[in-house]
Design an enzyme around this catalytic site. Structure first.
Site, mmCIF file in Angstrom:
data_model
loop_
_atom_site.group_PDB
_atom_site.id
_atom_site.type_symbol
_atom_site.label_atom_id
_atom_site.label_comp_id
_atom_site.label_asym_id
_atom_site.label_seq_id
_atom_site.Cartn_x
_atom_site.Cartn_y
_atom_site.Cartn_z
ATOM 1 N N ARG A 1 0.832 -1.208 0.000
ATOM 2 C CA ARG A 1 0.000 0.000 0.000
ATOM 3 C C ARG A 1 0.865 1.256 0.000
ATOM 4 O O ARG A 1 0.563 2.233 -0.708
ATOM 5 C CB ARG A 1 -0.923 -0.005 1.218
ATOM 6 N N ASN B 1 -10.568 -4.387 -1.669
ATOM 7 C CA ASN B 1 -10.454 -3.359 -2.701
ATOM 8 C C ASN B 1 -9.484 -3.763 -3.814
ATOM 9 O O ASN B 1 -8.571 -4.545 -3.575
ATOM 10 C CB ASN B 1 -9.979 -2.040 -2.071
ATOM 11 N N CYS C 1 -19.167 -1.983 0.370
ATOM 12 C CA CYS C 1 -18.338 -0.832 0.735
ATOM 13 C C CYS C 1 -19.053 -0.069 1.844
ATOM 14 O O CYS C 1 -20.275 -0.155 1.979
ATOM 15 C CB CYS C 1 -18.119 0.051 -0.492
ATOM 16 N N HIS D 1 -16.537 3.568 -5.141
ATOM 17 C CA HIS D 1 -15.652 4.721 -4.959
ATOM 18 C C HIS D 1 -15.831 5.770 -6.051
ATOM 19 O O HIS D 1 -14.938 6.587 -6.288
ATOM 20 C CB HIS D 1 -14.178 4.285 -4.866
ATOM 21 N N TYR E 1 -14.368 10.107 -2.423
ATOM 22 C CA TYR E 1 -13.374 9.698 -3.426
ATOM 23 C C TYR E 1 -13.433 10.586 -4.673
ATOM 24 O O TYR E 1 -12.470 10.611 -5.448
ATOM 25 C CB TYR E 1 -13.584 8.240 -3.822
#
Length: 424
Positions: A90, A144, A164, A194, A244
């Site tokens: 990440r 995700n 989500c 998102h 987002y």
């Protein structure tokens, strides 16, 4: 009822455990299996989970295993919450795109593509093993990028639904602002994972009074502040975008911010170390307050509600999920995966059926179409590999869209993910 959680050693798992314990009348779990290859973390989380169940007088048993096939055998539902490459991957996703002047984020843009490439093959392997061990089990995907992963699962014929927490978070926020019970707030939530907008905030249900204009008039500053967007943007749009959308509506501003502060991955990694120390305390028998800062607010309640509805329990019939479009948004192919309100038990347990949605303004529909095209190419790259497929997916992304940028990002993506991409 048996549930299995793949990625059960996550520091986030106690949030799920708390939901299962508190909402046991909605979802009467007899056995909860936590599955994870990280033995030390798994045992730590498993012990805390048992203490949380005991504190809440939950009679179900919590077991742990590193054996995926044994863990999912006989499960009614399998929850996926894994992170291939962990926080280290990440951190890379949030860092190298900035070198090209692009947003660094784990689900959006080039970093999101890297996560999809690492994740889709692993999830599909897990799903095949679930199908062999428990062919009737539902797969609930939190992993995700949820839209791409869910589309991969559905394309492979799995009984899968994506979930989500954006919608439930907004529902709870709006309910508090309007002084209503959350169950009395229905969102006209439309778009992709998102990439969604609240076109309406209705009292009581899909046909109820639209409270959104009054909500924006009275509380627009508070809503805009949460989204980190100017109040004027919400007033001009007349809807509430997902937070987002800031990566699209304020891309350059976000890139400048990300270059001047620690990455979210670094923050989460530090938080996880602190959480693991808390979890090791044998006196701890509830989720700690620090966990709320980890992200994923209300996931546990959404997960319980969805699992209960899919399995014929007491879950709410209408919920926001990620599922096949099937004509809901007429400008998208039927097999696109959208995020909308759906009737979860409408067809005798065969899966969610999206409710009709308001017409999506071209201002939003154009972006949805654009990102759907990117997701098509991203999934193709995840399934078949190859530098050229990665390049085309990046070139198609609305946050990239330039030849030189896509070339540079492709080189960086492959360099930083060689250990996870055998074909790279």
């Amino acid at each position: 009822m048996k549930l299995a959680v793949v990625g059960g050693g996550s520091t986030y798992t106690p949030e799920l455990i708390d939901g299962f314990a508190r909402l046991r009348d909605t979802l009467p779990v007899e056995e909860l299996v936590l599955i994870d290859p990280a033995t030390e973390r798994l045992e730590l989380i498993g012990a805390l989970a048992r203490r949380i169940f005991a504190r809440q007088d939950h009679v179900g048993r919590v077991t742990t295993t590193t054996d995926l096939d044994a863990g999912v055998a006989g499960a009614d539902a399998v929850l996926l919450q894994l992170r291939v490459g962990g926080q280290a991957a990440r951190l890379q996703d949030e860092t190298w795109p900035l070198e090209c002047g692009c947003v660094g984020q784990e689900t959006t843009g080039a970093g999101g593509l890297a996560k999809a490439l690492r994740t889709v093959p692993v999830v599909l392997d897990i799903a095949e093993r679930v199908r062999r061990a428990s062919p009737d089990a539902w797969i609930i995907d939190f992993t995700n990028p949820v839209g791409i992963v869910t589309r991969a699962l559905l394309r492979a014929g799995h009984k899968a639904v994506g979930l989500c927490n954006v919608a439930i978070g907004l529902q709870r926020k709006f309910a508090a602002l309007l002084d209503l019970a959350p169950s009395d707030v229905h969102l006209d939530h439309v778009g992709l994972n998102h990439l969604t907008w609240e076109l309406g905030v209705r009292r009581g249900g899909p046909d109820g009074e639209d409270l959104l204009p009054g909500l924006l008039a009275a509380h627009g500053e508070a809503v805009a502040s949460d989204l980190r967007l100017p109040r004027a943007v919400l007033d001009r749009l007349g809807v509430v975008p997902s937070y987002y959308l800031r990566y699209f509506y304020s891309h350059d501003e976000v890139v400048r911010e990300l270059g001047t502060k620690p990455s979210r991955a670094a923050e989460v990694a530090a938080m996880e170390r602190e959480l693991l120390a808390l979890y090791a305390d044998p006196a701890l028998d509830e989720k700690p307050a620090l966990l709320a800062k980890r992200g994923g607010a209300f996931y546990s309640e959404a997960a319980v509600d969805l699992a209960a509805a899919l399995l014929g329990g007491g879950g709410t019939d209408v919920q926001v999920v990620n599922t096949h479009n099937n004509g809901t948004l007429p400008f998208l192919p039927d097999d696109a995966v959208i995020e909308v309100q759906a009737r979860v038990r409408a067809t005798g347990g065969s899966g969610p059926v999206p409710l009709p949605v308001p017409r999506l303004d071209p201002l939003f529909a154009g972006l949805v179409s654009h990102v759907t095209a990117y997701e098509d190419l991203a999934l193709d790259a995840a399934l078949r590999g190859g530098r050229e497929r990665v390049f085309k997916a990046l070139l198609a992304h609305p946050l990239i869209g330039q030849y030189d940028l896509a070339e540079g990002l492709t080189d960086r993506l492959l360099a930083h993910n060689k250990e996870h991409l055998p074909w790279a």
